[in-house]
Each structure stands twice: as structure tokens, then as C-alpha cells.
Design a protein around this motif. Structure first.
Motif, PDB file in Angstrom:
ATOM      1  N   SER A  32    -126.513   6.191 100.148  1.00  0.00           N
ATOM      2  CA  SER A  32    -125.419   5.859 101.169  1.00  0.00           C
ATOM      3  C   SER A  32    -124.396   6.764 101.340  1.00  0.00           C
ATOM      4  O   SER A  32    -123.514   6.523 101.781  1.00  0.00           O
ATOM      5  N   GLY A  65    -124.868  17.764 104.716  1.00  0.00           N
ATOM      6  CA  GLY A  65    -124.608  18.444 105.908  1.00  0.00           C
ATOM      7  C   GLY A  65    -125.173  19.774 105.830  1.00  0.00           C
ATOM      8  O   GLY A  65    -125.876  20.110 104.758  1.00  0.00           O
ATOM      9  N   HIS A  81    -117.807   9.025 101.081  1.00  0.00           N
ATOM     10  CA  HIS A  81    -117.897   9.990 102.243  1.00  0.00           C
ATOM     11  C   HIS A  81    -117.065  11.344 101.838  1.00  0.00           C
ATOM     12  O   HIS A  81    -115.939  11.040 101.703  1.00  0.00           O
ATOM     13  N   HIS A 105    -131.826   8.427 100.811  1.00  0.00           N
ATOM     14  CA  HIS A 105    -130.880   7.767 101.762  1.00  0.00           C
ATOM     15  C   HIS A 105    -129.419   8.332 101.643  1.00  0.00           C
ATOM     16  O   HIS A 105    -128.384   7.597 102.120  1.00  0.00           O
ATOM     17  N   ALA A 106    -129.111   9.420 101.184  1.00  0.00           N
ATOM     18  CA  ALA A 106    -127.777  10.193 101.393  1.00  0.00           C
ATOM     19  C   ALA A 106    -127.989  11.082 102.556  1.00  0.00           C
ATOM     20  O   ALA A 106    -129.263  11.593 102.827  1.00  0.00           O
ATOM     21  N   LYS A 107    -126.823  11.519 103.069  1.00  0.00           N
ATOM     22  CA  LYS A 107    -126.897  12.690 104.269  1.00  0.00           C
ATOM     23  C   LYS A 107    -126.227  13.627 103.614  1.00  0.00           C
ATOM     24  O   LYS A 107    -124.994  13.597 103.199  1.00  0.00           O
ATOM     25  N   ASP A 129    -122.207   5.127  98.777  1.00  0.00           N
ATOM     26  CA  ASP A 129    -121.211   4.809  99.973  1.00  0.00           C
ATOM     27  C   ASP A 129    -120.062   5.880  99.908  1.00  0.00           C
ATOM     28  O   ASP A 129    -119.135   5.260 100.585  1.00  0.00           O
ATOM     29  N   GLU A 153    -120.304  16.031 104.222  1.00  0.00           N
ATOM     30  CA  GLU A 153    -120.367  16.934 105.479  1.00  0.00           C
ATOM     31  C   GLU A 153    -120.406  18.330 105.151  1.00  0.00           C
ATOM     32  O   GLU A 153    -120.738  18.541 104.186  1.00  0.00           O
ATOM     33  N   CYS A 189    -122.326  10.165 102.066  1.00  0.00           N
ATOM     34  CA  CYS A 189    -122.483  11.444 103.124  1.00  0.00           C
ATOM     35  C   CYS A 189    -121.511  12.463 102.948  1.00  0.00           C
ATOM     36  O   CYS A 189    -120.549  12.506 102.440  1.00  0.00           O
TER      37      CYS A 189
END
Ligand SMILES: CC(=O)SCCNC(=O)CCNC(=O)[C@H](O)C(C)(C)COP(=O)(O)OP(=O)(O)OC[C@H]1O[C@@H](n2cnc3c(N)ncnc32)[C@H](O)[C@@H]1OP(=O)(O)O
Length: 204
Positions: free
Chosen positions: A114, A100, A134, A96-98, A132, A118, A116
Motif C-alpha cells: 500500500s 509511478g 506516500h 500491492h504498492a504503486k 502506506d 509517484e 505509493c
């Protein structure tokens, strides 16, 4: 799968090691050295990479300096590169992590739910990015950095080895945190901070 790494230095070699563990065949490109490099032969220069970029299944920039890495990512993107993100086989990344493009997640790194990350980031050896968070493009989290939950790291910032960050903190763009910093309050962009707790660096 053929991988091109721009930058035959220590960081590039670490990426190559992880990439081979993931089944990539590594090709190095560098402007300041030629011939043998660790376990590889340098294939050519940056200009040659730009000409041949479409022959590679993946391209990544193995340069630690954030501004330089971002500049090369832009040039390679314009040349039509397909970027590879290399995640060492010992890294743990939440489904569930993003993550890049053109990122490197080194051995023992952890990215939790969660979060992210980039494009063009380095999550170095043993670094943890908790839930969570970023992390904006072109950030380098050096070895042993720990981000608590809900932390924001701005574009092209560099957190030195062993930096720890309190939960829900925002660090601006182009910040440098020296080795061993403990960031307990928000940091404005373009600051250099050091210490426990982290304070503006006065230099010499
Ligand atoms: C796999 C890898 O290697 S990834 C790369 C990881 N590398 C890092 O994390 C390095 C991060 N860089 C730093 O921490 C640097 O020391 C910087 C950017 C904070 C400062 O660098 P410089 O401007 O070159 O400072 P310099 O080394 O000349 O030190 C000046 C003074 O500040 C002190 N100082 C430097 N860094 C720190 C720090 N993190 N915390 C406390 N004091 C520090 C030095 O001891 C020195 O003190 P002195 O004048 O009493 O002798």
C-alpha cells in the motif's frame, strides 16, 4: 528493449547497471561529455534525445538534482517520450504498492504494501519505504533511508543518506534532510533539517 538515459554521471551509471540486469540496452545522452563513459558510448546530447525520443522503448532521467530531473521529465513528456521505471532485480516491491513512471528503485530497496511512489522518484540503495507511505513526484530518498509506516514525503524533497522517519509523519515539499537525520515531527515545506532529532539547519 532500448533505454535512453539522460545524464552520464554516477547516478546514470547506477541506473544503467540495474537496467542491463533487467534486459535493457542502454544509450546515454549528455550535454557535458561525449565518447566513452564507463562501459558505454554516449549517443548524443539532450537536444538529440528530444529529436529521437520516439525511437526508444523507455526513457529515464539519470540526474540526481530533483528540480532538474523534474524539468527534464516535463520536456521529455512534451516531446512524446515513453518513460521507463527501472527496478533493480534485487529490489523487493509489494504487488500491492504503486510505482509511478520514470522512477528508479536501486539495489536492495524495499517498498511495502500500500505504499505509493509517484513519478520521477529515486529510491536509492538499500532504502526502505514501509506500508502506506506516500512519496510525491520527484523525491530522492538517498541510500539507507528508512520511512516507517504511513509517512508522506512532499514533492521534490531530498532525504540524505541514512535519514530515518518516524511513522505517520508528513514532510513537506522541497525539504532537504541532511545525512543521518532522524525526523520525529512533521516538517514544513522548503526547510533544511539535520540531526537527531532533526532540527532546522543553521548552516555555517
Ligand atoms: C549515492 C549518493 O551519493 S546520493 C547523495 C547522498 N547525499 C547526501 O545525502 C548529502 C545530503 N547533504 C547534507 O547532509 C549536507 O551536509 C547539507 C545539505 C545538510 C548541508 O550542506 P552544506 O550547506 O554544504 O553544509 P556544510 O557541508 O558546509 O556544513 C556546514 C556545517 O554543518 C554541519 N553539517 C552538515 N551536514 C550535517 C548533518 N547532516 N548533520 C549534522 N551536521 C551537519 C557540518 O559538519 C558543518 O559544521 P561545522 O561548521 O561545525 O564544520
Amino acid at each position: 528493449m532500448r533505454l535512453a538515459i539522460l545524464g552520464a554521471g554516477g547516478h546514470g551509471a547506477v541506473i544503467a547497471d540495474s537496467a542491463e540486469g533487467r534486459g535493457w540496452t542502454v544509450n546515454f545522452f549528455d550535454d557535458s561529455r561525449a565518447g566513452a563513459f564507463v562501459d558505454w558510448e554516449i549517443t548524443g546530447t539532450s537536444s538529440q534525445l528530444l529529436e529521437q525520443v520516439e525511437h526508444f522503448d523507455g526513457v529515464i532521467v539519470g540526474i540526481g538534482a530533483n528540480a532538474v530531473r523534474l524539468e527534464w521529465l516535463a520536456r521529455l513528456r512534451d516531446a512524446g517520450a515513453t518513460f521507463a521505471t527501472i527496478i533493480d532485480r534485487t529490489a523487493v516491491v509489494s504487488r500491492h504498492a504503486k510505482i509511478g513512471q520514470a522512477c528508479f528503485l536501486a539495489a536492495g530497496s524495499i517498498v511495502n504494501i500500500s505504499a505509493c511512489i509517484e513519478d520521477g522518484c529515486i529510491i536509492n540503495t538499500g532504502t526502505t519505504v514501509d506500508h502506506d507511505c506516500h512519496v510525491a513526484e520527484g523525491v530522492h530518498l538517498s541510500p539507507g533511508v528508512h520511512l516507517s509506516g504511513g509517512v508522506n514525503i512532499g514533492r521534490a524533497s531530498w532525504l540524505g543518506t541514512g535519514t530515518v522517519v518516524r511513522n505517520n509523519i508528513t514532510v513537506g515539499d522541497n525539504v532537504i534532510a541532511g545525512v543521518g537525520s532522524a525526523i520525529t515531527k512533521d516538517i514544513a515545506s522548503s526547510q533544511i533539517v539535520v540531526g537527531v532529532p532533526a532540527r532546522p539547519f543553521k548552516g555555517v
